[in-house]
Design a protein around this motif. Sequence first.
Motif, PDB file in Angstrom:
ATOM      1  N   PRO A  65       0.824  -1.210   0.000  1.00  0.00           N
ATOM      2  CA  PRO A  65       0.000   0.000   0.000  1.00  0.00           C
ATOM      3  C   PRO A  65       0.858   1.260   0.000  1.00  0.00           C
ATOM      4  CG  PRO A  65      -0.795  -1.565   1.631  1.00  0.00           C
ATOM      5  CD  PRO A  65       0.514  -2.097   1.134  1.00  0.00           C
ATOM      6  N   ASN A  66       0.284   2.342  -0.500  1.00  0.00           N
ATOM      7  CA  ASN A  66       1.036   3.591  -0.552  1.00  0.00           C
ATOM      8  C   ASN A  66       1.208   4.200   0.835  1.00  0.00           C
ATOM      9  OD1 ASN A  66      -1.223   5.479   0.026  1.00  0.00           O
ATOM     10  ND2 ASN A  66      -1.988   4.820  -1.970  1.00  0.00           N
ATOM     11  N   GLN A  67       2.127   5.173   0.895  1.00  0.00           N
ATOM     12  CA  GLN A  67       2.483   5.785   2.178  1.00  0.00           C
ATOM     13  C   GLN A  67       1.282   6.464   2.856  1.00  0.00           C
ATOM     14  OE1 GLN A  67       5.793   5.188   2.060  1.00  0.00           O
ATOM     15  NE2 GLN A  67       6.807   6.302   3.684  1.00  0.00           N
ATOM     16  N   LEU A  68       0.486   7.157   2.064  1.00  0.00           N
ATOM     17  CA  LEU A  68      -0.676   7.841   2.627  1.00  0.00           C
ATOM     18  C   LEU A  68      -1.611   6.838   3.301  1.00  0.00           C
ATOM     19  CD1 LEU A  68      -2.405  10.409   3.010  1.00  0.00           C
ATOM     20  CD2 LEU A  68      -3.321  10.027   0.702  1.00  0.00           C
ATOM     21  N   SER A  69      -1.871   5.733   2.644  1.00  0.00           N
ATOM     22  CA  SER A  69      -2.797   4.734   3.198  1.00  0.00           C
ATOM     23  C   SER A  69      -2.260   4.113   4.480  1.00  0.00           C
ATOM     24  CB  SER A  69      -3.055   3.630   2.164  1.00  0.00           C
ATOM     25  OG  SER A  69      -3.694   4.154   1.019  1.00  0.00           O
ATOM     26  N   VAL A  70      -0.965   3.771   4.483  1.00  0.00           N
ATOM     27  CA  VAL A  70      -0.454   3.054   5.660  1.00  0.00           C
ATOM     28  C   VAL A  70      -0.275   3.990   6.849  1.00  0.00           C
ATOM     29  CG1 VAL A  70       0.604   1.187   4.348  1.00  0.00           C
ATOM     30  CG2 VAL A  70       1.967   3.214   4.898  1.00  0.00           C
ATOM     31  N   VAL A  71       0.037   5.274   6.611  1.00  0.00           N
ATOM     32  CA  VAL A  71       0.136   6.195   7.744  1.00  0.00           C
ATOM     33  C   VAL A  71      -1.259   6.431   8.341  1.00  0.00           C
ATOM     34  CG1 VAL A  71       0.816   8.501   8.502  1.00  0.00           C
ATOM     35  CG2 VAL A  71       2.249   7.262   6.887  1.00  0.00           C
ATOM     36  N   ARG A  72      -2.264   6.540   7.490  1.00  0.00           N
ATOM     37  CA  ARG A  72      -3.636   6.634   8.010  1.00  0.00           C
ATOM     38  C   ARG A  72      -4.008   5.385   8.804  1.00  0.00           C
ATOM     39  NH1 ARG A  72      -6.730   8.982   2.590  1.00  0.00           N
ATOM     40  NH2 ARG A  72      -6.244  11.215   2.921  1.00  0.00           N
ATOM     41  N   GLN A  73      -3.599   4.231   8.306  1.00  0.00           N
ATOM     42  CA  GLN A  73      -3.895   2.989   9.015  1.00  0.00           C
ATOM     43  C   GLN A  73      -3.172   2.950  10.356  1.00  0.00           C
ATOM     44  OE1 GLN A  73      -2.899  -0.541   6.804  1.00  0.00           O
ATOM     45  NE2 GLN A  73      -3.707  -1.928   8.370  1.00  0.00           N
ATOM     46  N   MET A  74      -1.919   3.412  10.367  1.00  0.00           N
ATOM     47  CA  MET A  74      -1.174   3.474  11.624  1.00  0.00           C
ATOM     48  C   MET A  74      -1.874   4.401  12.617  1.00  0.00           C
ATOM     49  SD  MET A  74       1.493   2.391  13.246  1.00  0.00           S
ATOM     50  CE  MET A  74       2.953   2.722  14.240  1.00  0.00           C
ATOM     51  N   ARG A  75      -2.300   5.567  12.146  1.00  0.00           N
ATOM     52  CA  ARG A  75      -3.035   6.505  13.003  1.00  0.00           C
ATOM     53  C   ARG A  75      -4.270   5.843  13.596  1.00  0.00           C
ATOM     54  NH1 ARG A  75      -6.484  10.413   9.550  1.00  0.00           N
ATOM     55  NH2 ARG A  75      -7.338   8.330   9.139  1.00  0.00           N
ATOM     56  N   ASP A  76      -5.062   5.203  12.743  1.00  0.00           N
ATOM     57  CA  ASP A  76      -6.316   4.601  13.206  1.00  0.00           C
ATOM     58  C   ASP A  76      -6.054   3.480  14.199  1.00  0.00           C
ATOM     59  OD1 ASP A  76      -7.585   6.358  11.515  1.00  0.00           O
ATOM     60  OD2 ASP A  76      -7.955   4.872   9.940  1.00  0.00           O
ATOM     61  N   THR A  77      -5.033   2.680  13.945  1.00  0.00           N
ATOM     62  CA  THR A  77      -4.726   1.562  14.838  1.00  0.00           C
ATOM     63  C   THR A  77      -4.249   2.061  16.197  1.00  0.00           C
ATOM     64  OG1 THR A  77      -4.153   0.168  12.933  1.00  0.00           O
ATOM     65  CG2 THR A  77      -3.345  -0.530  15.084  1.00  0.00           C
ATOM     66  N   LEU A  78      -3.359   3.038  16.187  1.00  0.00           N
ATOM     67  CA  LEU A  78      -2.890   3.603  17.454  1.00  0.00           C
ATOM     68  C   LEU A  78      -4.046   4.217  18.243  1.00  0.00           C
ATOM     69  CD1 LEU A  78       0.383   5.357  16.223  1.00  0.00           C
ATOM     70  CD2 LEU A  78       0.281   3.466  17.869  1.00  0.00           C
ATOM     71  N   THR A  79      -4.900   4.954  17.558  1.00  0.00           N
ATOM     72  CA  THR A  79      -6.018   5.622  18.235  1.00  0.00           C
ATOM     73  C   THR A  79      -6.985   4.610  18.836  1.00  0.00           C
ATOM     74  OG1 THR A  79      -5.827   7.519  16.735  1.00  0.00           O
ATOM     75  CG2 THR A  79      -7.899   7.269  17.936  1.00  0.00           C
ATOM     76  N   ARG A  80      -7.325   3.587  18.060  1.00  0.00           N
ATOM     77  CA  ARG A  80      -8.235   2.555  18.576  1.00  0.00           C
ATOM     78  C   ARG A  80      -7.644   1.835  19.780  1.00  0.00           C
ATOM     79  NH1 ARG A  80      -9.228   1.350  13.028  1.00  0.00           N
ATOM     80  NH2 ARG A  80      -7.715  -0.350  13.169  1.00  0.00           N
ATOM     81  N   HIS A  81      -6.315   1.714  19.781  1.00  0.00           N
ATOM     82  CA  HIS A  81      -5.660   0.987  20.871  1.00  0.00           C
ATOM     83  C   HIS A  81      -5.454   1.865  22.099  1.00  0.00           C
ATOM     84  CE1 HIS A  81      -4.060  -2.918  21.698  1.00  0.00           C
ATOM     85  NE2 HIS A  81      -2.880  -2.482  22.074  1.00  0.00           N
ATOM     86  N   GLY A  82      -5.773   3.166  21.982  1.00  0.00           N
ATOM     87  CA  GLY A  82      -5.727   4.039  23.143  1.00  0.00           C
ATOM     88  C   GLY A  82      -4.534   4.966  23.219  1.00  0.00           C
ATOM     89  N   TYR A  83      -3.716   5.040  22.168  1.00  0.00           N
ATOM     90  CA  TYR A  83      -2.551   5.931  22.183  1.00  0.00           C
ATOM     91  C   TYR A  83      -2.955   7.361  21.834  1.00  0.00           C
ATOM     92  CZ  TYR A  83       0.688   1.988  22.456  1.00  0.00           C
ATOM     93  OH  TYR A  83       1.384   0.875  22.867  1.00  0.00           O
ATOM     94  N   PRO A  84      -2.380   8.366  22.494  1.00  0.00           N
ATOM     95  CA  PRO A  84      -2.581   9.751  22.056  1.00  0.00           C
ATOM     96  C   PRO A  84      -1.820   9.984  20.743  1.00  0.00           C
ATOM     97  CG  PRO A  84      -1.724   9.633  24.320  1.00  0.00           C
ATOM     98  CD  PRO A  84      -1.571   8.280  23.725  1.00  0.00           C
ATOM     99  N   VAL A  85      -2.528  10.459  19.727  1.00  0.00           N
ATOM    100  CA  VAL A  85      -1.929  10.682  18.410  1.00  0.00           C
ATOM    101  C   VAL A  85      -2.287  12.070  17.912  1.00  0.00           C
ATOM    102  CG1 VAL A  85      -1.759   9.890  16.023  1.00  0.00           C
ATOM    103  CG2 VAL A  85      -2.118   8.218  17.861  1.00  0.00           C
ATOM    104  N   HIS A  86      -1.282  12.857  17.557  1.00  0.00           N
ATOM    105  CA  HIS A  86      -1.499  14.110  16.826  1.00  0.00           C
ATOM    106  C   HIS A  86      -1.141  13.818  15.371  1.00  0.00           C
ATOM    107  CE1 HIS A  86      -1.736  18.586  16.556  1.00  0.00           C
ATOM    108  NE2 HIS A  86      -1.078  18.310  15.438  1.00  0.00           N
ATOM    109  N   TYR A  87      -2.100  14.018  14.470  1.00  0.00           N
ATOM    110  CA  TYR A  87      -1.949  13.591  13.071  1.00  0.00           C
ATOM    111  C   TYR A  87      -2.136  14.776  12.136  1.00  0.00           C
ATOM    112  CZ  TYR A  87      -2.973  11.187   8.683  1.00  0.00           C
ATOM    113  OH  TYR A  87      -2.969  10.769   7.386  1.00  0.00           O
ATOM    114  N   THR A  88      -1.270  14.874  11.131  1.00  0.00           N
ATOM    115  CA  THR A  88      -1.340  15.955  10.141  1.00  0.00           C
ATOM    116  C   THR A  88      -1.131  15.393   8.741  1.00  0.00           C
ATOM    117  OG1 THR A  88      -0.488  17.618  11.677  1.00  0.00           O
ATOM    118  CG2 THR A  88      -0.264  18.099   9.340  1.00  0.00           C
ATOM    119  N   GLU A  89      -1.947  15.858   7.798  1.00  0.00           N
ATOM    120  CA  GLU A  89      -1.695  15.616   6.381  1.00  0.00           C
ATOM    121  C   GLU A  89      -1.327  16.944   5.735  1.00  0.00           C
ATOM    122  OE1 GLU A  89      -4.972  13.611   4.514  1.00  0.00           O
ATOM    123  OE2 GLU A  89      -4.726  11.804   5.755  1.00  0.00           O
ATOM    124  N   PHE A  90      -0.186  16.986   5.065  1.00  0.00           N
ATOM    125  CA  PHE A  90       0.243  18.214   4.405  1.00  0.00           C
ATOM    126  C   PHE A  90       0.031  18.110   2.902  1.00  0.00           C
ATOM    127  CE2 PHE A  90       4.099  15.621   5.179  1.00  0.00           C
ATOM    128  CZ  PHE A  90       4.565  15.431   3.889  1.00  0.00           C
TER     129      PHE A  90
END
Length: 393
Positions: A346-371
């Motif tokens: 998968p492309n970088q955009l997709s996997v970083v979004r997936q990483m964000r979603d997985t961390l958030t669902r698991h309870g990690y504080p995440v600050h996320y930005t798309e430039f």
Amino acid sequence: MGAEALQSPRISRLLSTLSDRDLDDFWVSTPTPLIEPLGDEQMLVTFLWRGSATSTRAWWGVDVPLGQVPGTDLWHGSSAMPTNLRTVYCLAHDDTESSPADETGTGPSHIDLGNPHRIHFPADPADPADSDSWLSVLELPAAPPEPWTARRPGVPAGELTDVVLPSAALGGDRPVTVYRPAGTPTDGLPILVVFDGYAAQHVLRVPTILDNLIAAGRVPPMVALFVSSFTGRRERELEPTPPIHGFVEHELVPWARTRLGAGTAATRNIIAGVSRGGLAAAYVGLCAHEMFGAVLAQSGSFWWPQPADGEPGWLIRQITRSPIVDLRFYLDVGVQETLPGPGGAPNQLSVVRQMRDTLTRHGYPVHYTEFIGAHDYVNWRRTFAEGMLALHR
């Protein structure tokens, strides 16, 4: 970003009355690329080149094919782009996919000589296989400001010292550059570990960013440890595997604590990286969570697969299988990072979004930005400062 079926009004006027004199006059009086309004949130960007080639395109953070005007040496290609885009490009000929080696404007790929804005990637003098490269910078009118990346009058510069650490984990000596904040003893300070250390210093401008943020009171004084990985072994060394974890947890951080007195308060320590370095930063942060309180991962290569079966997203899956730890994250990615990963991952955009979603669902504080941009340092140098600010709020 793909090309659109568009043509610059200035090019249309030129072609309607084209003569050799018209072309020469146009060329000497026209900065490149041409940037013209195209609605409220878009600009028409036209790349231009004169010369002989089988094919030509503007390539890197954009991908715009150029067509040759019959009977002339003029090439042009236009695309609609967001008004807040900042990215890099070069002019590449005949299917070349390598960055320009100099500023001459010649060769199979080269900078755009009509554009004075460019970025230099200096070769690491400690790496015999490294070499200089250059790219042109495309910055449209509404591109975000970069308030922290330029040296400010009256702000003292931190001290940079090169050291070499022997590393059993990585199988040899490891060059590390130590940043000490101006006028502050290192004892008791937090540490910032940054992968791809030479580029982080000279292209991301991290020392200057830290100088400015510290002087403004936006982040506390800290020690930065810039860790280099040389050409040819970088991708292997920055894989999420035990060697890089062992180096950081058992060699680098203990050295900083013993020699500098820094990094003893784990929750204040940050580990950072871009691309493959962002993957490594997230992995080491999770493995060595007793030593770090935050991860700053920019365009992390979270597509990295499970070696046994090649399934992409190994680190993302590990998060769901492991207990949550005391760690917060800053993640960013460019909206143009849409090319497939290696081996059809998968492309970088997709996997970083997936990483964000997985961390958030698991309870990690995440600050996320798309430039608005691609996989490039002209965006990361700005968002690095934003990431540091987000992690210190």
